[in-house]
Design a protein around this motif. Structure first.
Motif, PDB file in Angstrom:
ATOM      1  N   ARG A   1      39.278  46.449  22.287  1.00 34.56           N
ATOM      2  CA  ARG A   1      38.282  46.056  23.279  1.00 34.56           C
ATOM      3  C   ARG A   1      36.910  46.571  22.859  1.00 34.56           C
ATOM      4  O   ARG A   1      36.782  47.729  22.451  1.00 34.56           O
ATOM      5  N   LYS A   2      35.906  45.700  22.966  1.00 40.17           N
ATOM      6  CA  LYS A   2      34.580  46.090  22.482  1.00 40.17           C
ATOM      7  C   LYS A   2      33.495  45.463  23.354  1.00 40.17           C
ATOM      8  O   LYS A   2      33.487  44.272  23.590  1.00 40.17           O
TER       9      LYS A   2
ATOM     10  N   GLU B   1      34.252  42.296  25.735  1.00 38.75           N
ATOM     11  CA  GLU B   1      34.574  42.689  27.120  1.00 38.75           C
ATOM     12  C   GLU B   1      34.706  41.489  28.054  1.00 38.75           C
ATOM     13  O   GLU B   1      35.637  41.425  28.862  1.00 38.75           O
ATOM     14  N   ALA B   2      33.797  40.517  27.970  1.00 36.44           N
ATOM     15  CA  ALA B   2      33.877  39.344  28.849  1.00 36.44           C
ATOM     16  C   ALA B   2      35.144  38.529  28.569  1.00 36.44           C
ATOM     17  O   ALA B   2      35.755  37.984  29.493  1.00 36.44           O
ATOM     18  N   VAL B   3      35.549  38.457  27.313  1.00 33.11           N
ATOM     19  CA  VAL B   3      36.782  37.746  26.949  1.00 33.11           C
ATOM     20  C   VAL B   3      37.978  38.506  27.502  1.00 33.11           C
ATOM     21  O   VAL B   3      38.902  37.914  28.076  1.00 33.11           O
ATOM     22  N   TRP B   4      37.982  39.825  27.325  1.00 38.10           N
ATOM     23  CA  TRP B   4      39.075  40.648  27.860  1.00 38.10           C
ATOM     24  C   TRP B   4      39.241  40.389  29.357  1.00 38.10           C
ATOM     25  O   TRP B   4      40.347  40.125  29.831  1.00 38.10           O
ATOM     26  N   GLN B   5      38.123  40.441  30.081  1.00 37.39           N
ATOM     27  CA  GLN B   5      38.174  40.246  31.534  1.00 37.39           C
ATOM     28  C   GLN B   5      38.692  38.849  31.889  1.00 37.39           C
ATOM     29  O   GLN B   5      39.479  38.704  32.828  1.00 37.39           O
ATOM     30  N   GLU B   6      38.250  37.848  31.148  1.00 34.08           N
ATOM     31  CA  GLU B   6      38.696  36.473  31.414  1.00 34.08           C
ATOM     32  C   GLU B   6      40.194  36.333  31.184  1.00 34.08           C
ATOM     33  O   GLU B   6      40.907  35.714  31.987  1.00 34.08           O
ATOM     34  N   VAL B   7      40.688  36.890  30.100  1.00 35.18           N
ATOM     35  CA  VAL B   7      42.111  36.757  29.773  1.00 35.18           C
ATOM     36  C   VAL B   7      42.973  37.510  30.780  1.00 35.18           C
ATOM     37  O   VAL B   7      43.954  36.970  31.296  1.00 35.18           O
ATOM     38  N   VAL B   8      42.642  38.764  31.064  1.00 39.09           N
ATOM     39  CA  VAL B   8      43.508  39.553  31.951  1.00 39.09           C
ATOM     40  C   VAL B   8      43.408  39.119  33.417  1.00 39.09           C
ATOM     41  O   VAL B   8      44.266  39.483  34.216  1.00 39.09           O
ATOM     42  N   ALA B   9      42.397  38.321  33.755  1.00 41.54           N
ATOM     43  CA  ALA B   9      42.289  37.806  35.122  1.00 41.54           C
ATOM     44  C   ALA B   9      43.299  36.694  35.387  1.00 41.54           C
ATOM     45  O   ALA B   9      43.563  36.356  36.540  1.00 41.54           O
ATOM     46  N   GLY B  10      43.877  36.128  34.324  1.00 46.77           N
ATOM     47  CA  GLY B  10      44.858  35.062  34.481  1.00 46.77           C
ATOM     48  C   GLY B  10      46.187  35.588  34.990  1.00 46.77           C
ATOM     49  O   GLY B  10      46.376  36.789  35.185  1.00 46.77           O
ATOM     50  N   LYS B  11      47.109  34.679  35.197  1.00 51.05           N
ATOM     51  CA  LYS B  11      48.433  35.051  35.694  1.00 51.05           C
ATOM     52  C   LYS B  11      49.505  34.513  34.751  1.00 51.05           C
ATOM     53  O   LYS B  11      50.481  33.922  35.183  1.00 51.05           O
ATOM     54  N   ASP B  12      49.299  34.706  33.453  1.00 52.63           N
ATOM     55  CA  ASP B  12      50.247  34.181  32.483  1.00 52.63           C
ATOM     56  C   ASP B  12      50.569  35.239  31.432  1.00 52.63           C
ATOM     57  O   ASP B  12      50.210  36.406  31.584  1.00 52.63           O
ATOM     58  N   GLU B  13      51.253  34.819  30.370  1.00 54.76           N
ATOM     59  CA  GLU B  13      51.650  35.741  29.302  1.00 54.76           C
ATOM     60  C   GLU B  13      50.455  36.448  28.687  1.00 54.76           C
ATOM     61  O   GLU B  13      50.535  37.630  28.360  1.00 54.76           O
ATOM     62  N   ALA B  14      49.371  35.749  28.506  1.00 51.49           N
ATOM     63  CA  ALA B  14      48.196  36.347  27.878  1.00 51.49           C
ATOM     64  C   ALA B  14      47.665  37.504  28.719  1.00 51.49           C
ATOM     65  O   ALA B  14      47.339  38.565  28.188  1.00 51.49           O
ATOM     66  N   ALA B  15      47.603  37.317  30.029  1.00 52.95           N
ATOM     67  CA  ALA B  15      47.106  38.364  30.921  1.00 52.95           C
ATOM     68  C   ALA B  15      47.994  39.598  30.863  1.00 52.95           C
ATOM     69  O   ALA B  15      47.514  40.732  30.909  1.00 52.95           O
ATOM     70  N   ARG B  16      49.280  39.388  30.731  1.00 51.90           N
ATOM     71  CA  ARG B  16      50.230  40.495  30.680  1.00 51.90           C
ATOM     72  C   ARG B  16      50.268  41.156  29.307  1.00 51.90           C
ATOM     73  O   ARG B  16      50.348  42.384  29.191  1.00 51.90           O
TER      74      ARG B  16
ATOM     75  N   PRO C   1      46.722  43.486  27.214  1.00 50.98           N
ATOM     76  CA  PRO C   1      46.550  44.939  27.321  1.00 50.98           C
ATOM     77  C   PRO C   1      47.595  45.742  26.537  1.00 50.98           C
ATOM     78  O   PRO C   1      47.358  46.900  26.208  1.00 50.98           O
ATOM     79  N   GLU C   2      48.734  45.130  26.229  1.00 52.69           N
ATOM     80  CA  GLU C   2      49.797  45.811  25.489  1.00 52.69           C
ATOM     81  C   GLU C   2      49.670  45.636  23.977  1.00 52.69           C
ATOM     82  O   GLU C   2      50.392  46.284  23.221  1.00 52.69           O
TER      83      GLU C   2
END
Length: 160
Positions: free
Chosen positions: A61-62, A36-51, A54-55
């Motif tokens: 997610r765990k 969960e903390a990794v998910w939040q860190e990645v999706v908080a960015g503004k790049d390809e990974a953040a976008r 989730p797809e």
């Protein structure tokens, strides 16, 4: 041959998404769990990974929190959750690029690899033709590797 499960930290996810090599995860692992903390860190960015995270249908997610045995190492929340999940999930490999996280994994006997290790396995399984080419794309995407680590990876891949 796919390995059972992986739990990647944010750095491998971010740089593999940025470089277009994120497809390696589901080809190498049957399950890819994202703390969960990794998910939040990645999706908080503004790049390809953040976008793209989730797809990604392969990204599961765990949650799970931080195990006391991991908390004593004072790592970031992402590394701590990755190691806690791996510690409590036999057969899972942590995917960590951070040196402190890797030292903690070794002390806790948690199997681990890094982004470079994923590339070596991908080449061995003929998923990619060249570790050097992949390293080039990863460094263009912002991944920094010490020159001796790059040489080691190229040597292990049988490349110059």
């Amino acid at each position: 041959m796919r390995i059972s499960s992986a739990i990647p930290d944010a750095s491998p996810l971010i740089f593999l998404f940025r470089s277009g090599y994120d497809w390696i995860f589901p080809r190498l692992y049957e399950n890819v769990f994202i703390a969960e903390a990794v998910w939040q860190e990645v999706v908080a960015g503004k790049d390809e990974a953040a976008r793209l995270l989730p797809e990604a249908s392969w990204a599961k997610r765990k949650g799970g929190g931080i195990a006391p045995r991991v908390a004593v190492f004072n790592l970031g929340s992402g590394e701590s959750e990755v190691l806690s999940l791996a510690l409590n999930s036999p057969g899972c490999h942590a995917v960590l690029d951070d040196a402190a996280g890797r030292r903690c994994a070794a002390k806790l006997d948690v199997p681990y690899t890094g982004t470079g290790g994923l590339l070596l396995v991908a080449k061995k399984q003929r998923l990619i033709p060249s570790v050097s080419e992949a390293l080039g794309k990863l460094t263009q995407a912002g991944l920094w590797l010490a020159p001796n680590v790059e040489r080691l990876l190229r040597d292990r891949a049988g490349e110059k």
